[in-house]
Structure formats: C-alpha cells, structure tokens
Enzyme design. Structure first.
Site, PDB file in Angstrom:
ATOM      1  N   LYS A   1       0.828  -1.207   0.000  1.00  0.00           N
ATOM      2  CA  LYS A   1       0.000   0.000   0.000  1.00  0.00           C
ATOM      3  C   LYS A   1       0.865   1.261   0.000  1.00  0.00           C
ATOM      4  O   LYS A   1       0.601   2.191  -0.746  1.00  0.00           O
ATOM      5  CB  LYS A   1      -0.928   0.014   1.235  1.00  0.00           C
ATOM      6  CG  LYS A   1      -1.910  -1.141   1.280  1.00  0.00           C
ATOM      7  CD  LYS A   1      -2.819  -1.049   2.484  1.00  0.00           C
ATOM      8  CE  LYS A   1      -2.098  -1.111   3.823  1.00  0.00           C
ATOM      9  NZ  LYS A   1      -1.338  -2.371   4.034  1.00  0.00           N
TER      10      LYS A   1
ATOM     11  N   GLU B   1       3.973   1.563  -0.940  1.00  0.00           N
ATOM     12  CA  GLU B   1       4.680   1.664  -2.227  1.00  0.00           C
ATOM     13  C   GLU B   1       3.769   2.279  -3.280  1.00  0.00           C
ATOM     14  O   GLU B   1       4.185   3.149  -4.055  1.00  0.00           O
ATOM     15  CB  GLU B   1       5.119   0.273  -2.706  1.00  0.00           C
ATOM     16  CG  GLU B   1       6.254  -0.337  -1.910  1.00  0.00           C
ATOM     17  CD  GLU B   1       6.549  -1.780  -2.320  1.00  0.00           C
ATOM     18  OE1 GLU B   1       7.596  -2.284  -1.892  1.00  0.00           O
ATOM     19  OE2 GLU B   1       5.752  -2.409  -3.046  1.00  0.00           O
TER      20      GLU B   1
ATOM     21  N   ASP C   1      -1.343   8.070   4.526  1.00  0.00           N
ATOM     22  CA  ASP C   1      -0.998   6.656   4.748  1.00  0.00           C
ATOM     23  C   ASP C   1      -1.401   6.254   6.169  1.00  0.00           C
ATOM     24  O   ASP C   1      -1.545   7.105   7.045  1.00  0.00           O
ATOM     25  CB  ASP C   1       0.508   6.443   4.536  1.00  0.00           C
ATOM     26  CG  ASP C   1       0.825   4.984   4.208  1.00  0.00           C
ATOM     27  OD1 ASP C   1      -0.116   4.156   4.115  1.00  0.00           O
ATOM     28  OD2 ASP C   1       2.016   4.662   4.031  1.00  0.00           O
ATOM     29  N   GLU C   2      -1.586   4.956   6.381  1.00  0.00           N
ATOM     30  CA  GLU C   2      -2.000   4.399   7.689  1.00  0.00           C
ATOM     31  C   GLU C   2      -3.317   5.017   8.150  1.00  0.00           C
ATOM     32  O   GLU C   2      -3.509   5.325   9.333  1.00  0.00           O
ATOM     33  CB  GLU C   2      -0.908   4.624   8.749  1.00  0.00           C
ATOM     34  CG  GLU C   2       0.471   4.107   8.374  1.00  0.00           C
ATOM     35  CD  GLU C   2       0.621   2.594   8.497  1.00  0.00           C
ATOM     36  OE1 GLU C   2      -0.401   1.884   8.709  1.00  0.00           O
ATOM     37  OE2 GLU C   2       1.758   2.112   8.362  1.00  0.00           O
TER      38      GLU C   2
ATOM     39  N   PHE D   1      -6.676  -7.598  13.277  1.00  0.00           N
ATOM     40  CA  PHE D   1      -5.999  -8.889  13.393  1.00  0.00           C
ATOM     41  C   PHE D   1      -6.985 -10.061  13.451  1.00  0.00           C
ATOM     42  O   PHE D   1      -6.620 -11.203  13.200  1.00  0.00           O
ATOM     43  CB  PHE D   1      -5.064  -8.898  14.616  1.00  0.00           C
ATOM     44  CG  PHE D   1      -5.785  -9.138  15.922  1.00  0.00           C
ATOM     45  CD1 PHE D   1      -5.846 -10.406  16.486  1.00  0.00           C
ATOM     46  CD2 PHE D   1      -6.419  -8.085  16.572  1.00  0.00           C
ATOM     47  CE1 PHE D   1      -6.521 -10.622  17.683  1.00  0.00           C
ATOM     48  CE2 PHE D   1      -7.084  -8.287  17.762  1.00  0.00           C
ATOM     49  CZ  PHE D   1      -7.155  -9.561  18.327  1.00  0.00           C
TER      50      PHE D   1
ATOM     51  N   TYR E   1       3.577  -9.232  13.363  1.00  0.00           N
ATOM     52  CA  TYR E   1       2.524  -9.536  12.388  1.00  0.00           C
ATOM     53  C   TYR E   1       3.092 -10.285  11.192  1.00  0.00           C
ATOM     54  O   TYR E   1       4.235 -10.054  10.798  1.00  0.00           O
ATOM     55  CB  TYR E   1       1.861  -8.241  11.897  1.00  0.00           C
ATOM     56  CG  TYR E   1       1.046  -7.568  12.958  1.00  0.00           C
ATOM     57  CD1 TYR E   1      -0.287  -7.909  13.157  1.00  0.00           C
ATOM     58  CD2 TYR E   1       1.624  -6.625  13.798  1.00  0.00           C
ATOM     59  CE1 TYR E   1      -1.028  -7.320  14.157  1.00  0.00           C
ATOM     60  CE2 TYR E   1       0.882  -6.015  14.803  1.00  0.00           C
ATOM     61  CZ  TYR E   1      -0.436  -6.365  14.975  1.00  0.00           C
ATOM     62  OH  TYR E   1      -1.164  -5.782  15.976  1.00  0.00           O
TER      63      TYR E   1
HETATM   64  P1  ADP Z   1       2.131  -1.976   3.244  1.00  0.00           P
HETATM   65  O1  ADP Z   1       2.127  -0.473   3.164  1.00  0.00           O
HETATM   66  O2  ADP Z   1       0.934  -2.594   2.549  1.00  0.00           O
HETATM   67  O3  ADP Z   1       2.321  -2.534   4.632  1.00  0.00           O
HETATM   68  P2  ADP Z   1       4.723  -1.738   2.039  1.00  0.00           P
HETATM   69  O4  ADP Z   1       4.531  -0.944   0.779  1.00  0.00           O
HETATM   70  O5  ADP Z   1       5.229  -1.010   3.245  1.00  0.00           O
HETATM   71  O6  ADP Z   1       3.342  -2.496   2.383  1.00  0.00           O
HETATM   72  O7  ADP Z   1       5.709  -2.961   1.806  1.00  0.00           O
HETATM   73  C1  ADP Z   1       5.556  -3.848   0.730  1.00  0.00           C
HETATM   74  C2  ADP Z   1       6.841  -4.646   0.619  1.00  0.00           C
HETATM   75  O8  ADP Z   1       6.948  -5.511   1.740  1.00  0.00           O
HETATM   76  C3  ADP Z   1       6.921  -5.587  -0.567  1.00  0.00           C
HETATM   77  O9  ADP Z   1       7.338  -4.928  -1.737  1.00  0.00           O
HETATM   78  C4  ADP Z   1       7.948  -6.607  -0.086  1.00  0.00           C
HETATM   79  O10 ADP Z   1       9.253  -6.167  -0.401  1.00  0.00           O
HETATM   80  C5  ADP Z   1       7.822  -6.587   1.426  1.00  0.00           C
HETATM   81  N1  ADP Z   1       7.251  -7.797   2.039  1.00  0.00           N
HETATM   82  C6  ADP Z   1       7.623  -8.318   3.221  1.00  0.00           C
HETATM   83  N2  ADP Z   1       6.873  -9.400   3.550  1.00  0.00           N
HETATM   84  C7  ADP Z   1       5.985  -9.579   2.543  1.00  0.00           C
HETATM   85  C8  ADP Z   1       4.927 -10.526   2.274  1.00  0.00           C
HETATM   86  N3  ADP Z   1       4.603 -11.514   3.133  1.00  0.00           N
HETATM   87  N4  ADP Z   1       4.222 -10.389   1.135  1.00  0.00           N
HETATM   88  C9  ADP Z   1       4.527  -9.410   0.249  1.00  0.00           C
HETATM   89  N5  ADP Z   1       5.515  -8.494   0.434  1.00  0.00           N
HETATM   90  C10 ADP Z   1       6.234  -8.556   1.561  1.00  0.00           C
END
Ligand code: ADP
Length: 201
Positions: free
Chosen positions: A21, A23, A89-90, A121, A180
């Site tokens: 998200k 990203e 975000d968040e 969760f 998590y």
């Molecule tokens: P979010 O904002 O949805 O928490 P982020 O954009 O911060 O996600 O992070 C996404 C990145 O997390 C992915 O590109 C990958 O590199 C990493 N990642 C770590 N664990 C996982 C997982 N179980 N599935 C997919 N990506 C993961």
C-alpha cells in the site's frame, strides 16, 4: 487514472500489511509531483522506521515530505487551498471524521488518496477504512504473500511470543510485544482464549 469532467475524487488503497500500500501511495504521489501538482502527504502515527521513505522527490527537485497527523481534524487544518493532491498513509488509525474530511476535500476539487489496512488482526473491518471504501470513486485492494503457503494473503496474523493472538486481545496493542505476518484466509488463526493454542501454529 480517473478522468472526470471536474477534479476532485477519492481513491482508496486497501489491504493487508506488506501488500504494498505504501509503495503504491508513494508511486502515485511521485507521479503527481512529476506532474507539478501541489501535493500534501500525511501519515498517521509516523513511525521512525519510515523516515526518509516518505520524502518523495521528483527529477526536477519537487519534494513532498510526510507530515505526521493524529486526527482527521489535523488533516483539514493543515490542508492548504492550493494543494491539489492530499495523500494519507496508515489511515486506519485515524478517527471516523476522516470520512467527512475526504468528502469535503474531494468536493472542493482535491484528489484524495488514502492507504490503509482494511481488517484488524481478527479479520474484522478496521476503523474508518470500510466506510472509505464505500464512498471512494476508485478502490484498489492489494494482497501480500502468505508466509505459510505462498498464496495471496488477505489477513493480518498477529503473533504474541510467536503464537497466534487470542480473539479478545485489544484491536490496537500498545507496547509493541506483538508481531505480524501476512497470511491467507485458511492460514489465519485467531483462537478463543480457552482453545489449545499449540494446535494453531
Ligand atoms: P504496506 O504499506 O501494505 O504494509 P509496504 O509498501 O510497506 O506495504 O511494503 C511492501 C513490501 O513488503 C513488498 O514490496 C515486499 O518487499 C515486502 N514484504 C515483506 N513481507 C511480505 C509478504 N509476506 N508479502 C509481500 N511483500 C512482503
């Protein structure tokens, strides 16, 4: 991207932790900065781990820094009339007032981009995100990878001391003893307090 006759709409990027998200939000912000749109980027509960990641600079030097916010009222108060794109975000940690704020800004011609976790969760709808999904013009629901089976993951598995957290633990934990994992529906475990947890790992 949305092409209405007038600017002003809401986009929601929802999904499990690690689904990308942030990203995707940053990608959209970066493209808006390249298009020379005035952007304001907010993040609820700004986390020191992400400092730097939330500084978005285009090739011609435009920069968007994330501003930490604790309430929807702060987003409204900090919004500048010249800002064309508001990204948050968040958003799951903000109060329900973010629904009115998002509608108000979109009505005023702002492109509002909101990213947040849609389920807690337990797998229940989380905070204002379900309502935001309903009022948005554009919705993207992202999936991560299930750490158990490698399939698409839609759920947040909370672990406390390496074991699935029980149903009646608080929705937002304070203190950070938990961790998590992204898991699919079938590998997601939320035991009742009286269940034998050894069978659930
Ligand atoms: P979010 O904002 O949805 O928490 P982020 O954009 O911060 O996600 O992070 C996404 C990145 O997390 C992915 O590109 C990958 O590199 C990493 N990642 C770590 N664990 C996982 C997982 N179980 N599935 C997919 N990506 C993961």
């Amino acid at each position: 991207m949305f092409h209405g006759t007038r600017p002003g709409w809401i986009e929601v990027i929802a999904g499990v932790m690690f689904s990308g998200k942030s990203e995707e939000l940053i990608r959209r912000v970066r493209r808006a900065v390249i298009a020379r749109k005035p952007v304001q980027l907010f993040k609820s509960h700004l986390d020191a781990r992400y400092a730097g990641l939330y500084s978005v600079t285009s090739h011609d030097g435009e920069t968007a820094e994330a501003t930490p916010v604790d309430s929807s009222e702060e987003v409204m108060r900090l919004w500048r009339p010249e800002t064309a794109v508001v990204a948050v975000d968040e958003v799951q940690f903000l109060d329900d007032g973010i629904v009115t704020v998002a509608n108000t800004l979109a009505d005023r011609g702002v492109r509002v981009v909101l990213a947040g976790i849609d389920m807690d969760f337990r797998g229940l709808p989380f905070g204002p995100v379900p309502t935001l999904l309903a009022i948005a013009e554009i919705v993207d629901k992202l999936q991560a990878i299930c750490v158990v089976c490698g399939g698409p993951a839609s759920r947040n598995q909370r672990l406390v001391n390496g074991k699935p957290a029980v149903w009646n633990s608080p929705t937002i934990m304070v203190g950070g003893r938990e961790s998590y994992e992204a898991r699919c529906r079938h590998r997601h475990k939320v035991p009742r307090a009286d269940e034998d947890q050894t069978a659930l790992l």
